[in-house]
Design a protein around this motif. Structure first.
Motif, short mmCIF file in Angstrom:
data_model
loop_
_atom_site.label_atom_id
_atom_site.label_comp_id
_atom_site.label_asym_id
_atom_site.label_seq_id
_atom_site.Cartn_x
_atom_site.Cartn_y
_atom_site.Cartn_z
N GLU B 485 46.68 74.74 75.64
CA GLU B 485 45.99 73.55 76.11
C GLU B 485 44.81 73.20 75.18
OE1 GLU B 485 46.99 71.80 78.72
OE2 GLU B 485 45.35 70.39 78.29
N LEU B 486 44.04 74.23 74.87
CA LEU B 486 42.87 74.04 74.00
C LEU B 486 43.28 73.51 72.63
CD1 LEU B 486 39.76 74.55 73.63
CD2 LEU B 486 40.39 76.82 72.76
N PHE B 487 44.32 74.11 72.04
CA PHE B 487 44.78 73.69 70.72
C PHE B 487 45.27 72.24 70.75
CE2 PHE B 487 45.85 78.26 69.14
CZ PHE B 487 44.49 78.49 69.06
N ARG B 488 45.97 71.91 71.82
CA ARG B 488 46.47 70.54 71.96
C ARG B 488 45.31 69.56 72.07
NH1 ARG B 488 51.11 71.70 75.67
NH2 ARG B 488 52.80 72.16 74.21
N GLU B 489 44.38 69.92 72.93
CA GLU B 489 43.22 69.06 73.17
C GLU B 489 42.47 68.77 71.87
OE1 GLU B 489 40.10 70.69 75.83
OE2 GLU B 489 41.63 70.21 77.35
N ARG B 490 42.32 69.84 71.05
CA ARG B 490 41.55 69.68 69.82
C ARG B 490 42.38 69.15 68.66
NH1 ARG B 490 36.66 72.72 70.25
NH2 ARG B 490 36.20 72.65 72.46
N GLY B 491 43.64 68.95 68.90
CA GLY B 491 44.49 68.43 67.83
C GLY B 491 44.72 69.42 66.70
N VAL B 492 44.81 70.70 67.04
CA VAL B 492 45.03 71.72 66.00
C VAL B 492 46.48 71.69 65.54
CG1 VAL B 492 45.00 74.18 65.50
CG2 VAL B 492 43.26 73.20 67.01
N LYS B 493 46.69 71.65 64.23
CA LYS B 493 48.06 71.64 63.70
C LYS B 493 48.29 72.82 62.75
CE LYS B 493 49.82 67.70 65.35
NZ LYS B 493 48.72 67.25 66.11
N LYS B 494 47.24 73.12 61.98
CA LYS B 494 47.37 74.17 60.97
C LYS B 494 46.30 75.23 61.23
CE LYS B 494 48.88 71.63 56.94
NZ LYS B 494 48.35 71.26 55.62
N TYR B 510 53.38 81.94 71.09
CA TYR B 510 53.02 80.66 71.72
C TYR B 510 54.14 79.64 71.64
CZ TYR B 510 48.16 82.12 72.38
OH TYR B 510 47.02 82.77 72.78
N ARG B 511 55.09 79.88 70.76
CA ARG B 511 56.24 78.98 70.68
C ARG B 511 56.94 78.92 72.04
NH1 ARG B 511 59.49 80.79 65.94
NH2 ARG B 511 57.78 79.95 64.75
N GLN B 512 56.96 80.07 72.70
CA GLN B 512 57.59 80.10 74.03
C GLN B 512 56.82 79.24 75.03
OE1 GLN B 512 57.45 84.22 75.04
NE2 GLN B 512 59.07 84.81 73.62
N PHE B 513 55.60 78.87 74.66
CA PHE B 513 54.78 78.06 75.56
C PHE B 513 54.73 76.62 75.06
CE2 PHE B 513 53.72 82.38 76.27
CZ PHE B 513 53.37 82.48 77.60
N GLY B 514 55.65 76.32 74.18
CA GLY B 514 55.80 74.93 73.75
C GLY B 514 54.87 74.51 72.63
N LEU B 515 54.22 75.46 71.97
CA LEU B 515 53.29 75.07 70.91
C LEU B 515 53.87 75.47 69.55
CD1 LEU B 515 50.36 73.93 70.48
CD2 LEU B 515 49.67 76.30 70.21
N GLU B 516 54.11 74.47 68.72
CA GLU B 516 54.59 74.74 67.36
C GLU B 516 53.44 74.48 66.41
OE1 GLU B 516 57.57 75.75 66.14
OE2 GLU B 516 58.84 75.64 67.94
N LEU B 517 52.91 75.51 65.82
CA LEU B 517 51.80 75.34 64.89
C LEU B 517 52.24 75.83 63.51
CD1 LEU B 517 48.89 77.01 66.87
CD2 LEU B 517 49.16 74.57 66.48
N GLU B 518 51.54 75.35 62.50
CA GLU B 518 51.72 75.99 61.20
C GLU B 518 50.65 77.07 61.13
OE1 GLU B 518 51.55 73.42 57.66
OE2 GLU B 518 50.64 75.15 56.66
N VAL B 519 51.05 78.30 61.36
CA VAL B 519 50.07 79.40 61.36
C VAL B 519 50.31 80.27 60.14
CG1 VAL B 519 49.00 81.19 62.75
CG2 VAL B 519 50.41 79.47 63.85
N ARG B 520 49.25 80.56 59.44
CA ARG B 520 49.43 81.42 58.27
C ARG B 520 48.33 82.47 58.21
NH1 ARG B 520 50.25 77.79 53.19
NH2 ARG B 520 51.84 79.33 52.72
N HIS B 521 48.75 83.63 57.79
CA HIS B 521 47.74 84.65 57.53
C HIS B 521 47.03 84.22 56.25
CE1 HIS B 521 46.28 88.72 56.22
NE2 HIS B 521 45.91 88.69 57.48
#
Ligand SMILES: Cc1cc2nc3c(=O)[nH]c(=O)nc-3n(C[C@H](O)[C@H](O)[C@H](O)COP(=O)(O)OP(=O)(O)OC[C@H]3O[C@@H](n4cnc5c(N)ncnc54)[C@H](O)[C@@H]3O)c2cc1C
Ligand code: SF4
Ligand code: SF4
Lengths: 270, 662
Positions: B485-494, B510-521
Motif C-alpha cells: 500500500e505504501l509503495f503504491r501510494e508513493r508511486g514507487v517503481k524502482k 510481494y509479487r504474491q501481493f500484487g506488487l511488481e517492482l523493479e527491485v535490484r540489489h
C-alpha cells in the motif's frame, strides 16, 4: 470463580518525546500499546484459568480506542472484556481511576465471585503504581504488591501464597481470597496468540460500561473527583556521567564492573 | 523352446494387477493433499522436464551422476526390449522381428551395447556403495548399504546377465542369426559354445531368470525408493517455476488451518515430492544445518513426510485422523521441532535436488503450524515477533530513529517523479551500528555514480523477511499488505536495496501481493554503472589485500546475482576475488538466514564458525560480503576464531574506499 485483570492502554513511551518549548508530551503519531506490566497480569490470569478453570475478565478504563487493548486480551484467551468509557471518567488521577475500576469489579462480583484481581506493578506512562493498591483498599481485598511468583492458590481454603520481589530480597506471603496482586515482569512469560484466537478476537464482543452502568457520583470521578493534577512535565537534566573502567584495555574487567553495578542496582538477577 | 506362455501369462497378469494395485494405493494418498496449481505454463514445464528429467542436468552436476545418466537412459532403451520380452512371453509370435530388418537390427545393436553399459554402470554402483561410499548416502533411517539398494542393483544386474545368457546361448546354438547386430552376445556365445547340449538349459534358465526378475522388479518397484522411476519425471514437470522459491500465501479465515501440522495439510505436490525422493543424499550433503550437527536433514524431512503419509494414509482416507504425529518426538515418520527450527532457508537443498523437490517451503509450512496454530516456538522469538508487530523492526527500536544514519549527509526523501530510485534501507541498514556504516558508504557511492535516489525515512517499515521465513505468515501478511500500500501510494517503481533479504522479499514475495517492482540489489546497479563507464573504479581499494567473497544465499542462490559482486571487487581492488572452495550456487550459508539471526544456536557446531574456517583456508586479508547478516556472522565468527586481523567489508564499503583514494 472470576479473575479480573486491569489493563491500561498506554502510549509507547519509548516513542514519546517531550516538546522542549511547551513542555508537553508529543503524542502525535505515537502508537498505543498494552501497558507492558499488564501483559504479565493477563498471562497470570490465564494461567489461573488453565490451572483451575477460573474465568477471566479484562477491564480497562479509557477512551473508546482503548478497545484495541481489550481485543488483544481477548486474542490471548480472556473470557470477557469490558471497556469503562465515559466522558465523566476523563481526566482521572489515580484516586478517581481506582474508584471507577473498583466499582466495575464490585459489579462483576455481583454476578460471579471474584477471587483474584491482577494489576500491573505500574504503568509506563503514569508510573505511579498507585491504582492497584487503591483498588485493594477500596474493596477491602488483601493487597499483594510486586508479586514475582505465585506459589500456590487453594480455592477450597480460599487462600493464596505469593512471593514478593523487594529490593535485594524476596518475601513470601499468604493471604485470604479475594486478593489483589500487582505483578512484575519476572512473574511469567506472556503467551503469544494463535491465528485462530486473533481472528476470533476481531469480532468478539467488547462490552462497554459507561457511568449509566456504574452509576457513580460524577463529582467523585474523572477530573472533578481528582485531587491531584499535573502542573508541569519536563525532561530531567541528564546527570553528567562518569567513565568507569577501561574497556579497551581490560574488557573483562570492564564487563565485570558493569555486571557488579547492574547487580547493585537490581537491574540483573543471578 | 519358448517356455510356457500360459504360465507366464498368469504370472504376468498377477504381477501387473499387484503393480497397479500398489500404485493406486500409493498414488491415491497423494490426493489427500491440498490443492495447488502446478499445471500452468506447460511449455516451460515441458522444458524443465526435458532438461532435468531427460537430460539429467542436475544429476550430472556430480561426477558420479554420469553413472546414473547411463542407467537412466539404458532403462528407457531397454524398456522397449523388456516390453517385447513381456509381450512375446505371452504371444511368442509378437516380437520385434516383425519390424523391417534394418530397424530390428539397429535395435538389437542398441540393446546389446546398452545392456553392457548398464552392467558396467551397475558394477560401478556396487563398488561405490561397497568401497568408496560417500557419507551423504546414509541418513538416519535410510542407509546407503541397505538391503533394498543392493536388491535393486542385483535385479538390474541379473536382468542384464540373463539377457546375455539367453542371447549368447541362442547364438551359440545357431538359433539367432543376427549375430552382426549383437557383438557382446556373440562374444558371450563364444564362451558358452563348449557347453554344447547344455545350451538348451542355459536358454531356459536365462529366460526364466529374466522373466522372474522382471516381474519381481515390477512388483517391488512401487514399494521401494525406486518408485522415483515412476514419479521423478512428472515431478520435474510439476516443479516450481518460481525459482527462487518463496513460500505460498495463506488465507486467514476463521475456522481455517494455518500451516502444516499433519500430513494431509500439505499440498498434493508436497506429497508427490516425497514419493519422488531418490535418497541420493545430495540435499543433505549441501545443508548447512546437517553439516554442523543439527538435527535437521532436508532429506529426512521428505522421507518423514512419505513415511507419515503411508502410515496415516489409510485412516485419513476413511476420514479418521492419523495416529502418527507429523511433528513430535524423533521417529522415521515424524519431524522434531528442533529440526524444523534449524533451517536457515538457504535453499541449498533445493538447488542440489536432482528431481526438483522443494524441501525448504515444507519446513516453513511446519513452522507456520508451530507459530500460528500452536503459538509454540523458541523463546527468543517472542521478543522478535512483538518488536516487529509494534515497532516494525527486529530490535524494537523506536521507528522515529530509522533515518538517524542520515545525520550529516544530504539525503532526499523519495518523491515519485523527482527521484528515480527508492533506496530501501532496511532495518539492519537503519538501526544496526555496523551496518549503518555500510548504508553511509552506499549513499556516497550512489551519489558518486550520479544515481537519483531518495528514502522513505521514518515512514519506511520492515519488509518482514524474517517473519515469513520463521512461519509467522499472519504478521508477514499484514506487513506486506501495508508495505505494498505504501509503495503504491508513493508511486514507487524502482527500488535499490542494501540487504539481499529486502531484495528477495520486495522482489519475489510481494509479487504474491500484487506488487511488481523493479527491485535490484545495489551491487547489480553499481556494476552496471561501472560497466557503462558512469562510475570509474581504478583499484583504489588495493589496500584490502587478498579478498575472498562470500555469496549471501539470498543474493546468489535465491536471486542469481553472482557476477556483479565479483566484478565490483575486482575493479575496486585491482585483483580478482580469491574464491572459497564452496562458492556461487554451492556457497555455504553464514547461518543467519531464515530468521536464525534472531535465535540461539545451541546444537552442534556454529554454522558461521564452519564458514569462517573455510574462508580462513584462503588466508585472506579481507572477507567481502554483501549482506548485513553475513557481515555480523563473519565478524563474530572471526572474533571467535581469534582472527580479528582479517577484516570484513561489505562491497559498498569497498567501492567507497576505492572512490575515496582516487
Ligand atoms: C504525568 C502524568 C500526566 C497525566 N496527565 C493526565 C491527563 O492530562 N489527563 C488524564 O486523563 N490523565 C492524566 N494522567 C493519568 C492518570 O493520572 C493516571 O495515569 C491514571 O490514573 C493511572 O495511574 P498510573 O498510570 O500511574 O497507573 P499505575 O498506578 O501505575 O497502574 C498500576 C496498574 O493499575 C491498572 N490500571 C491503571 N490505570 C488503569 C486504567 N485506566 N484501566 C485499567 N487498569 C488500570 C493497571 O493494571 C496498571 O498496571 C496523567 C498521569 C501522569 C503521571
Ligand atoms: S534450506 Fe538450507 S538449511 Fe534449510 S534444509 Fe535446505 S539446505 Fe538445510
Ligand atoms: S530430496 Fe532430492 S536431493 Fe534430497 S535425497 Fe531426495 S532426491 Fe536427493
Amino acid at each position: 470463580m472470576l479473575v479480573v485483570v486491569c489493563v491500561k492502554q498506554v502510549p509507547d513511551t519509548t516513542q514519546v518525546q517531550i516538546d522542549p518549548v511547551t513542555n508537553t508530551l508529543i503524542r502525535e503519531g505515537v502508537p498505543f500499546i498494552v501497558n507492558p506490566y499488564d501483559t504479565h497480569a493477563i498471562e497470570e490470569g490465564l494461567k489461573f484459568k488453565d490451572r483451575f478453570g477460573f474465568r477471566v475478565a479484562a477491564i480497562s478504563m479509557g477512551p473508546p480506542n482503548a478497545e484495541a487493548t481489550l481485543r488483544k486480551a481477548l486474542s490471548l484467551g480472556v473470557d470477557r472484556a469490558i471497556l469503562l468509557s465515559d466522558r465523566v471518567f476523563g481526566g482521572a488521577d489515580t484516586l478517581a481511576t481506582s474508584k471507577v475500576l473498583s466499582a466495575a469489579i464490585e459489579r462483576l462480583a455481583q454476578e460471579e465471585e471474584v477471587g483474584v484481581v491482577i494489576c500491573g506493578k505500574q504503568t509506563i506512562d503514569g508510573d505511579t503504581a498507585q491504582v492497584g493498591p487503591g483498588i485493594a483498599t477500596r474493596l477491602g481485598y488483601a493487597q499483594l504488591t510486586l508479586v514475582d511468583r505465585v506459589e500456590a492458590l487453594d480455592p477450597s481454603r480460599r487462600s493464596i501464597q505469593v512471593r514478593r520481589k523487594l529490593e535485594g530480597r524476596h518475601e513470601e506471603v499468604e493471604a485470604p481470597l479475594p486478593a489483589l496482586l500487582t505483578v512484575v515482569r519476572e512473574l511469567n512469560r506472556p503467551r503469544y496468540p494463535t491465528v485462530a484466537q486473533r481472528l476470533e478476537a476481531v469480532d468478539a464482543q467488547v462490552e462497554l460500561w459507561d457511568n449509566k452502568v456504574l452509576n457513580l457520583d460524577a463529582n467523585q470521578i474523572g477530573l472533578k473527583g481528582s485531587p491531584t493534577w499535573v502542573s508541569r512535565i519536563f525532561s530531567p537534566e541528564r546527570a553528567k556521567g562518569e567513565m568507569l573502567g577501561d574497556g579497551a584495555r581490560d574488557p573483562e574487567g570492564a564487563a565485570q564492573l558493569l555486571i557488579d553495578k547492574m547487580l547493585e542496582k537490581d537491574l540483573l538477577a543471578l | 523352446m519358448m517356455p510356457h506362455p500360459p504360465l507366464f501369462a498368469v504370472l504376468l497378469a498377477a504381477s501387473l494387477v499387484f503393480f497397479c494395485f500398489s500404485v493406486y494405493r500409493r498414488f491415491s494418498l497423494v490426493l489427500l493433499g491440498q490443492p495447488e496449481e502446478r499445471l500452468d505454463q506447460p511449455g516451460q514445464r515441458l522444458k524443465d522436464m526435458l532438461l532435468y528429467a531427460f537430460a539429467q542436468a542436475r544429476v550430472l552436476r556430480k561426477p558420479f551422476g554420469l553413472n546414473h545418466f547411463v542407467i537412466f537412459w539404458s532403462f528407457l532403451v531397454l524398456a522397449l526390449a523388456n516390453g517385447e520380452f513381456l509381450v512375446a512371453g505371452v504371444f511368442p509370435g509378437l516380437n520385434l522381428g516383425l519390424l523391417p530388418e534394418g530397424v530390428h537390427h539397429a535395435l538389437l545393436i542398441l540393446f546389446d551395447l546398452v545392456s553392457l553399459a548398464t552392467l558396467v554402470a551397475i558394477a560401478f554402483s556396487f563398488g561405490r556403495r561397497l568401497l568408496i561410499q560417500p557419507p551423504y548416502l546414509d541418513s538416519r533411517y535410510v542407509k546407503g548399504r541397505s538391503p533394498e539398494a543392493f536388491l535393486i542393483l542385483s535385479f538390474i544386474a541379473l536382468l542384464m546377465i540373463a539377457y546375455f545368457g539367453m542371447h549368447g546361448a541362442l547364438i551359440a546354438q545357431g538359433a539367432e542369426t543376427a549375430t552382426a547386430a549383437m557383438p557382446v552376445s556373440t562374444l558371450i556365445a563364444s564362451w558358452l559354445a563348449p557347453l554344447g547340449g547344455g545350451l538348451d538349459s542355459v536358454v531356459l534358465v536365462s529366460w526364466w531368470l529374466h522373466a522372474l526378475v522382471l516381474l519381481a522388479f515390477i512388483c517391488f518397484l512401487p514399494h521401494s525408493k525406486h518408485m522415483h522411476i515412476l514419479t521423478a519425471i512428472p515431478n520435474c514437470y510439476f516443479g516450481s517455476l518460481q525459482w527462487p522459491n518463496t513460500q505460498p500465501r495463506e488465507r486467514f479465515e476463521k475456522g481455517g488451518t494455518f500451516g502444516v501440522g499433519s500430513v494431509e495439510d500439505f499440498t498434493w505436490k508436497d506429497l508427490f515430492d516425497s514419493y519422488s525422493c531418490t535418497e541420493c543424499g545430495r540435499c543433505q550433503a549441501a545443508c548447512p544445518a546437517t553439516n554442523t550437527g543439527k538435527p535437521l536433514n532436508p532429506r529426512q524431512i521428505v522421507h518423514a513426510i512419505k513415511t507419515n503419509l503411508l502410515e496415516n494414509g489409510p485412516a485419513l482416507k476413511q476420514g479418521r485422523p492419523g495416529t502418527l504425529p507429523l511433528i513430535g518426538d524423533e521417529g522415521e515418520g515424524t519431524n522434531t521441532e528442533d529440526s524444523i527450527w534449524s533451517c536457515t532457508t538457504c535453499g541449498a537443498c533445493m538447488q542440489a535436488c536432482p528431481v526438483l523437490i522443494e524441501q525448504m517451503p515444507k519446513i516453513v509450512k511446519m513452522r507456520r503450524h508451530l507459530v500460528e496454530t500452536k503459538a509454540h516456538f523458541p523463546e527468543e522469538l517472542l521478543n522478535l515477533f512483538e518488536n516487529m508487530e509494534q515497532r516494525s523492526n527486529p530490535w524494537g527500536i523506536a521507528p522515529g530513529e530509522r533515518a538517524k544514519w542520515v545525520s550529516t549527509l544530504d539525503v532526499k526523501p523519495f518523491a515519485a517523479g523527482e527521484t528515480e530510485y527508492l533506496f530501501y534501507v532496511g532495518c539492519a541498514g537503519s538501526f544496526d551500528s555496523r551496518t549503518k556504516q555500510v548504508t553511509v558508504a552506499l549513499a556516497t557511492v550512489l551519489d558518486a555514480a550520479g544515481v537519483s535516489w531518495g528514502i522513505l525515512g521514518k515512514d519506511e517499515k520492515c519488509c518482514g523477511d524474517s517473519l515469513r521465513r520463521l512461519g509467522n505468515e499472519f504478521l508477514f501478511d499484514k506487513m506486506a499488505r501495508e508495505n505494498v500500500e505504501l509503495f503504491r501510494e508513493r508511486g514507487v517503481k524502482k527500488v535499490i536495496t542494501l540487504c539481499p533479504h529486502c531484495l528477495t522479499t520486495l522482489k519475489n514475495d510481494y509479487r504474491q501481493f500484487g506488487l511488481e517492482l523493479e527491485v535490484r540489489h545495489y551491487s547489480e546497479l553499481i556494476s552496471e554503472l561501472v560497466q557503462t563507464g558512469r562510475l570509474k573504479l581504478t583499484g583504489g581499494a588495493a589496500g584490502l589485500g587478498t579478498v575472498t567473497y562470500h555469496d549471501p544465499c539470498y543474493l546468489g542462490r535465491h536471486n542469481g546475482v553472482y557476477d556483479a559482486p565479483r566484478t565490483l571487487i575486482e575493479k575496486a581492488t585491482g585483483k580478482p576475488v580469491k574464491e572459497m572452495e564452496r562458492n556461487r550456487e554451492n556457497s555455504f550459508c553464514c547461518g543467519a538466514g531464515g530468521g536464525r539471526m534472531w535465535m540461539e544456536e545451541l546444537i552442534g557446531e556454529r554454522i558461521n564458525h564452519a564458514r569462517v574456517d573455510e574462508a580462513l583456508t584462503q588466508t585472506p586479508d579481507t572477507v567481502c560480503v554483501a549482506c548485513p547478516y553475513c557481515l555480523t556472522m563473519f565478524e563474530d565468527g572471526l572474533k571467535d576464531r581469534g582472527a580479528e586481523k582479517v577484516q570484513v567489508r561489505d562491497i559498498a564499503e569497498v567501492i567507497a574506499e576505492s572512490l575515496r583514494s582516487v
